[in-house]
Design a protein around this motif. Sequence first.
Motif, PDB file in Angstrom:
ATOM      1  N   GLN A  32       0.861  -1.172   0.000  1.00 21.72           N
ATOM      2  CA  GLN A  32       0.000   0.000   0.000  1.00 21.72           C
ATOM      3  C   GLN A  32       0.905   1.232   0.000  1.00 21.72           C
ATOM      4  O   GLN A  32       1.392   1.666   1.046  1.00 21.72           O
ATOM      5  N   SER A  60       0.485  -1.707  -6.020  1.00 22.86           N
ATOM      6  CA  SER A  60      -0.078  -0.981  -4.883  1.00 22.86           C
ATOM      7  C   SER A  60      -1.598  -1.106  -4.847  1.00 22.86           C
ATOM      8  O   SER A  60      -2.259  -1.118  -5.881  1.00 22.86           O
ATOM      9  N   ASN A  62      -5.249   0.239  -2.562  1.00 27.71           N
ATOM     10  CA  ASN A  62      -5.790   1.271  -1.678  1.00 27.71           C
ATOM     11  C   ASN A  62      -6.567   0.708  -0.499  1.00 27.71           C
ATOM     12  O   ASN A  62      -7.019   1.456   0.360  1.00 27.71           O
ATOM     13  N   GLU A  67      -6.440  -6.489  -2.010  1.00 27.65           N
ATOM     14  CA  GLU A  67      -5.080  -7.013  -1.962  1.00 27.65           C
ATOM     15  C   GLU A  67      -5.091  -8.473  -1.521  1.00 27.65           C
ATOM     16  O   GLU A  67      -4.400  -9.325  -2.104  1.00 27.65           O
TER      17      GLU A  67
END
Length: 354
Positions: A32, A60, A62, A67
């Motif tokens: 992140q 990456s 948010n 994820e």
Amino acid sequence: MMSLALLALFGLGELAAAQDAAPASPVRFGWQASTPVMTFWAGFELKTYEAQGLRLTPTSFNDNAPEIEALVARQLDLAAVAPAPTLQAISFGAPLKIIAGVEYAFTDRQGVHWSATNLIARKDTGIQSLKDLVGKRVAVFGLSSNWYLALLDRLREANIDPKSIKFLSMPYTQMEGALAHGEVDAAIMTAIGAFHASQRIPTTLLMTSDQITGIAIDMSQVIAARADWLKDHEEEAVRFLMGMLATRKFIEDDVAKGGAGIKAIAQKTLKLDADTNEAFYRLRVASAGRELELINSLDLPKQTFVAYGRMLTDAGQLRGRAAATFEQIVDTSYLRKAFSRLGMSWDNSKVASQ
């Protein structure tokens, strides 16, 4: 590539020399970028992971949920995620293991609070305590994040119905603007984000990390992977952790000398102005090494997972399921191997993972 002197400091010179002629092992890494975790920013800059013969492809995210979904779907190999949503996912059957912590929020033996996040409010809202949050808008990093779940517990302890507060999920990078422009009344922000907000508008500090969670030593993030990937890629997992440990050692040593090196890296990679960079160092980065009074580097405190299991259960996030046990979610064997290969001593008196 890291300098040969720095490689030698970590006992990695021969490994790096051998790997100059060998193809690097690819690792897809989820993180992140909006979260200022110096173990990654500094490691990328110092190339400690490349020194271990890895070729990282960072992606990456948010929020934790997408994820973790990418990790389960084999779109990532390793990921830095918050412990509570990872515990939740494993409790629902996700085939994941947590192999290391990243950075900690804790109070050291000198009584200094090293806070990863702070709950702050706009001063003009008149919010002075948790009861004043009723009817207000509060920004949080995801509705399954560590800090949100912990805050629910604090609200219930104060006989405050969490439903009486409007929680808004957003990335940390958006919270400062939302607070400054009056789009939210309060926010659980990173320590540096809270400092930056206080430079733009008058704010009130309501709670620090340990006050929000009630946990003595907490983890801002953990490293997780699919259990089957770990079994087939033990070498890559151990090398990644060696890169993390090398980065932590660099930061710890630099902090002990005044922090000029890590300040320069933070300013370059995070693009912070001078005042913010100094505050980030003072509030967060300078904690590096202080946690070693309490825990082996990157180890995973059992009591933290027990506490988050209770939080998830109390918040109804497990929908009647039992929280996965520490033994079901954590495997420190890769970390211990990384310690051994770097010639580092594992102190069995620090019983965080027992």
